[in-house]
Design a protein around this motif. Structure first.
Motif, PDB file in Angstrom:
ATOM      1  N   TYR A 162       0.828  -1.205   0.000  1.00 28.42           N
ATOM      2  CA  TYR A 162       0.000   0.000   0.000  1.00 28.42           C
ATOM      3  C   TYR A 162       0.864   1.256   0.000  1.00 28.42           C
ATOM      4  O   TYR A 162       0.656   2.185  -0.799  1.00 28.42           O
ATOM      5  N   LEU A 163       1.852   1.294   0.869  1.00 30.02           N
ATOM      6  CA  LEU A 163       2.701   2.480   0.968  1.00 30.02           C
ATOM      7  C   LEU A 163       3.604   2.651  -0.248  1.00 30.02           C
ATOM      8  O   LEU A 163       4.022   3.765  -0.561  1.00 30.02           O
ATOM      9  N   ALA A 164       3.899   1.551  -0.925  1.00 30.38           N
ATOM     10  CA  ALA A 164       4.758   1.626  -2.109  1.00 30.38           C
ATOM     11  C   ALA A 164       3.964   1.869  -3.385  1.00 30.38           C
ATOM     12  O   ALA A 164       4.566   2.132  -4.439  1.00 30.38           O
ATOM     13  N   ASP A 165       2.653   1.792  -3.320  1.00 30.79           N
ATOM     14  CA  ASP A 165       1.805   1.901  -4.510  1.00 30.79           C
ATOM     15  C   ASP A 165       1.760   3.351  -4.981  1.00 30.79           C
ATOM     16  O   ASP A 165       1.264   4.225  -4.265  1.00 30.79           O
ATOM     17  N   PRO A 166       2.255   3.662  -6.175  1.00 27.46           N
ATOM     18  CA  PRO A 166       2.251   5.052  -6.645  1.00 27.46           C
ATOM     19  C   PRO A 166       0.854   5.594  -6.895  1.00 27.46           C
ATOM     20  O   PRO A 166       0.661   6.810  -6.955  1.00 27.46           O
ATOM     21  N   GLU A 167      -0.137   4.713  -7.050  1.00 32.09           N
ATOM     22  CA  GLU A 167      -1.498   5.167  -7.299  1.00 32.09           C
ATOM     23  C   GLU A 167      -2.263   5.478  -6.015  1.00 32.09           C
ATOM     24  O   GLU A 167      -3.318   6.118  -6.055  1.00 32.09           O
ATOM     25  N   ALA A 168      -1.767   5.004  -4.876  1.00 33.47           N
ATOM     26  CA  ALA A 168      -2.462   5.213  -3.612  1.00 33.47           C
ATOM     27  C   ALA A 168      -2.033   6.537  -2.984  1.00 33.47           C
ATOM     28  O   ALA A 168      -0.856   6.900  -3.011  1.00 33.47           O
ATOM     29  N   VAL A 169      -2.980   7.241  -2.391  1.00 32.37           N
ATOM     30  CA  VAL A 169      -2.684   8.475  -1.680  1.00 32.37           C
ATOM     31  C   VAL A 169      -2.107   8.115  -0.313  1.00 32.37           C
ATOM     32  O   VAL A 169      -2.666   7.280   0.403  1.00 32.37           O
ATOM     33  N   ARG A 170      -0.987   8.718   0.043  1.00 29.74           N
ATOM     34  CA  ARG A 170      -0.371   8.464   1.338  1.00 29.74           C
ATOM     35  C   ARG A 170      -1.306   8.970   2.440  1.00 29.74           C
ATOM     36  O   ARG A 170      -1.684  10.141   2.443  1.00 29.74           O
ATOM     37  N   PRO A 171      -1.685   8.126   3.410  1.00 28.72           N
ATOM     38  CA  PRO A 171      -2.654   8.566   4.416  1.00 28.72           C
ATOM     39  C   PRO A 171      -2.049   9.515   5.440  1.00 28.72           C
ATOM     40  O   PRO A 171      -0.861   9.447   5.755  1.00 28.72           O
ATOM     41  N   ALA A 172      -2.898  10.384   5.975  1.00 29.20           N
ATOM     42  CA  ALA A 172      -2.478  11.277   7.055  1.00 29.20           C
ATOM     43  C   ALA A 172      -2.456  10.552   8.391  1.00 29.20           C
ATOM     44  O   ALA A 172      -1.830  11.025   9.342  1.00 29.20           O
ATOM     45  N   GLY A 173      -3.141   9.414   8.472  1.00 29.84           N
ATOM     46  CA  GLY A 173      -3.152   8.628   9.694  1.00 29.84           C
ATOM     47  C   GLY A 173      -3.911   7.338   9.467  1.00 29.84           C
ATOM     48  O   GLY A 173      -4.685   7.210   8.511  1.00 29.84           O
ATOM     49  N   VAL A 174      -3.679   6.376  10.345  1.00 28.69           N
ATOM     50  CA  VAL A 174      -4.259   5.042  10.217  1.00 28.69           C
ATOM     51  C   VAL A 174      -4.839   4.616  11.559  1.00 28.69           C
ATOM     52  O   VAL A 174      -4.235   4.838  12.610  1.00 28.69           O
ATOM     53  N   MET A 175      -6.020   3.974  11.520  1.00 30.15           N
ATOM     54  CA  MET A 175      -6.610   3.349  12.699  1.00 30.15           C
ATOM     55  C   MET A 175      -6.674   1.848  12.460  1.00 30.15           C
ATOM     56  O   MET A 175      -7.315   1.397  11.510  1.00 30.15           O
ATOM     57  N   ILE A 176      -5.989   1.080  13.306  1.00 27.02           N
ATOM     58  CA  ILE A 176      -5.838  -0.363  13.138  1.00 27.02           C
ATOM     59  C   ILE A 176      -6.835  -1.077  14.046  1.00 27.02           C
ATOM     60  O   ILE A 176      -6.885  -0.833  15.246  1.00 27.02           O
ATOM     61  N   GLY A 177      -7.603  -1.976  13.488  1.00 27.05           N
ATOM     62  CA  GLY A 177      -8.735  -2.564  14.189  1.00 27.05           C
ATOM     63  C   GLY A 177      -8.442  -3.787  15.016  1.00 27.05           C
ATOM     64  O   GLY A 177      -9.118  -4.812  14.871  1.00 27.05           O
ATOM     65  N   TYR A 178      -7.489  -3.723  15.910  1.00 30.68           N
ATOM     66  CA  TYR A 178      -7.272  -4.826  16.838  1.00 30.68           C
ATOM     67  C   TYR A 178      -8.386  -4.821  17.889  1.00 30.68           C
ATOM     68  O   TYR A 178      -8.969  -3.781  18.185  1.00 30.68           O
ATOM     69  N   PRO A 179      -8.687  -5.962  18.505  1.00 27.68           N
ATOM     70  CA  PRO A 179      -9.792  -6.028  19.460  1.00 27.68           C
ATOM     71  C   PRO A 179      -9.408  -5.511  20.837  1.00 27.68           C
ATOM     72  O   PRO A 179      -8.247  -5.226  21.119  1.00 27.68           O
ATOM     73  N   GLY A 180     -10.418  -5.422  21.703  1.00 29.14           N
ATOM     74  CA  GLY A 180     -10.200  -4.965  23.073  1.00 29.14           C
ATOM     75  C   GLY A 180     -10.764  -3.577  23.264  1.00 29.14           C
ATOM     76  O   GLY A 180     -10.392  -2.645  22.537  1.00 29.14           O
ATOM     77  N   MET A 181     -11.672  -3.419  24.244  1.00 27.29           N
ATOM     78  CA  MET A 181     -12.436  -2.185  24.369  1.00 27.29           C
ATOM     79  C   MET A 181     -11.893  -1.229  25.416  1.00 27.29           C
ATOM     80  O   MET A 181     -12.350  -0.095  25.520  1.00 27.29           O
ATOM     81  N   ASP A 182     -10.925  -1.663  26.200  1.00 29.94           N
ATOM     82  CA  ASP A 182     -10.473  -0.852  27.324  1.00 29.94           C
ATOM     83  C   ASP A 182      -9.378   0.137  26.957  1.00 29.94           C
ATOM     84  O   ASP A 182      -9.195   1.138  27.653  1.00 29.94           O
ATOM     85  N   GLU A 183      -8.629  -0.146  25.885  1.00 29.51           N
ATOM     86  CA  GLU A 183      -7.438   0.652  25.586  1.00 29.51           C
ATOM     87  C   GLU A 183      -7.335   0.961  24.093  1.00 29.51           C
ATOM     88  O   GLU A 183      -7.775   0.174  23.253  1.00 29.51           O
ATOM     89  N   VAL A 184      -6.762   2.094  23.826  1.00 25.42           N
ATOM     90  CA  VAL A 184      -6.320   2.436  22.469  1.00 25.42           C
ATOM     91  C   VAL A 184      -4.811   2.597  22.523  1.00 25.42           C
ATOM     92  O   VAL A 184      -4.282   3.402  23.295  1.00 25.42           O
ATOM     93  N   VAL A 185      -4.120   1.811  21.740  1.00 23.61           N
ATOM     94  CA  VAL A 185      -2.665   1.904  21.694  1.00 23.61           C
ATOM     95  C   VAL A 185      -2.282   3.104  20.835  1.00 23.61           C
ATOM     96  O   VAL A 185      -2.635   3.168  19.655  1.00 23.61           O
ATOM     97  N   VAL A 186      -1.593   4.059  21.453  1.00 25.33           N
ATOM     98  CA  VAL A 186      -1.182   5.274  20.748  1.00 25.33           C
ATOM     99  C   VAL A 186       0.334   5.353  20.622  1.00 25.33           C
ATOM    100  O   VAL A 186       0.876   6.378  20.218  1.00 25.33           O
ATOM    101  N   GLY A 187       1.013   4.272  20.953  1.00 21.51           N
ATOM    102  CA  GLY A 187       2.463   4.247  20.828  1.00 21.51           C
ATOM    103  C   GLY A 187       2.985   2.857  21.130  1.00 21.51           C
ATOM    104  O   GLY A 187       2.257   1.985  21.600  1.00 21.51           O
TER     105      GLY A 187
END
Length: 396
Positions: A162-187
């Protein structure tokens, strides 16, 4: 389609669960199963809704993911939802109390490998994309949904393609859908990994000559590595210290031969105050001490395997700010966390792309036996992501 997030989420839940069940029933164990069948499930679903999508392949032409792209009507940043479609292996199937690919719902739990990590998230993200596709004229920038099938191998081939694809727009940010409702990993801590080859003269174990084997030299190296004075306290606002682990050691065969080669794998978890260069310097210092103290027939060889930077988003930085704000607005008090293990967010950080990981439904058995995901919280999780995406896209 109503603009009430709760009503929209409720309407979508049966469809989200149906799609997730279909995905679970198509095994996609990383490095074991072919990925065409599970991607085919989504491709048919997306085509039926006229959502623009395409397959991603790596440099060798291997299938590594699927990319959905929904452009808005006005210029602006793009944001990405990311979920993996490959899964962990089943392990000992006789220990499961239900078939790993059953994909059924029992007492409010969606059961089967990938239910938690992360086919339910993939199904939810596809539904969010389908809704946004119908109202693309209302937002700026764009939404991409990345569905990686090379995540559990550790290769992250879908993300790399995805990141190497010249046709794809480089995202400003990504949200990764791992499970678990108590925490958001920010680092997360970064990593620096190396394979080390330690040498010694070969010989017979019964020889009258005194011989120092490669195993003996490698054992000494382990001592030097683990007692070499890594920082033990967190520094500079990052909540975790670095960590070094010798994760494998291989040498020798039988009983009568003194081994002349011993190979070690060393994993160093890095932090901003002790990054990849510091990790390499630490290992090279230990190796130099070994070669001076117990000389071998040739210098100990260090081969770098991987280097990912640590990362840490601040509460005001996107996409963390929108995701956390949306969770609070939906009555969920979620903690932000800097994780010890690395994740795909570290790979993205190397490209200067901020990412969050986590915030999904409660789960059990992730990467173990009897994996299952609790569905009662799914409407809330769906609504939180939906609102976060709308806020990021400044949808009207």
């Amino acid at each position: 389609m109503t603009n009430d997030p709760a009503a929209t989420a409720a309407q979508q839940m049966d469809s989200v669960i149906d799609l997730a069940q279909d995905l679970i029933r198509h095994p996609s164990r990383g490095g074991i199963d072919a990925y065409g069948p599970v991607l085919g499930v989504l491709e048919r679903w997306l085509a039926a809704r006229s959502l623009p999508h395409r397959r991603l392949t790596d440099e060798g032409g291997q299938l590594v993911g699927l990319l959905i792209e929904i452009p808005g009507s006005r210029p602006g940043p793009w944001w990405t939802l990311d979920a993996c479609l490959d899964t962990a292996a089943y392990g000992d199937e006789t220990s499961w109390t239900f078939p790993p690919a059953v994909g059924d719902v029992v007492e409010g739990w969606l059961r089967g490998r990938g239910s938690a990590d992360s086919k339910l998230a993939a199904a939810a993200y596809c539904h969010i994309a389908a809704e946004l596709h119908q109202r693309a004229d209302s937002f700026a920038g764009g939404l991409a949904v990345l569905l990686d099938v090379d995540e559990h191998t550790g290769g992250f081939g879908g993300a790399r393609a995805y990141l190497a694809d010249p046709e794809a727009v480089r995202p400003a940010g990504v949200m990764i859908g791992y499970p678990g409702m108590d925490e958001v990993v920010v680092g997360g801590r970064g990593l620096w990994r190396t394979a080390i080859s330690v040498f010694a003269p070969s010989g017979h174990s019964g020889s009258s000559r005194t011989q120092v084997s490669a195993i003996t030299r490698a054992t000494r190296l382990v001592q030097l590595l683990e007692n070499g004075g890594l920082p033990t306290e967190a520094e500079g606002g990052f909540p975790l210290p670095p960590k070094l682990t010798v994760t494998s050691i291989h040498a020798g065969e039988g009983f009568s031969t003194v081994p002349d080669l011993c190979r070690l794998n060393v994993d160093v978890r890095t932090v901003p105050a002790f990054g990849g260069e510091a990790a390499e310097a630490h290992v090279r210092k230990a190796v130099a001490e070994l070669d001076a103290e117990l000389p071998g027939p040739k210098p100990t060889m260090i081969t770098e395997v991987a280097c990912w930077p640590p990362f840490q988003l601040q509460p005001h930085e996107e996409p963390a700010a929108s995701l956390l704000a949306s969770a609070r607005a939906h009555g969920v008090e979620v903690r932000s966390k800097v994780a010890g293990p690395s994740n795909i967010g570290n790979l993205l950080a190397g490209y200067g792309i901020p990412a969050t990981a986590g915030f999904g439904v409660p789960y059990e058995g992730l990467h173990g036996i009897d994996e299952r995901a609790h569905l009662a919280e799914l409407p809330t999780v769906y609504a939180v992501y939906r609102q976060a995406v709308l806020d990021l896209l400044h949808a009207s």
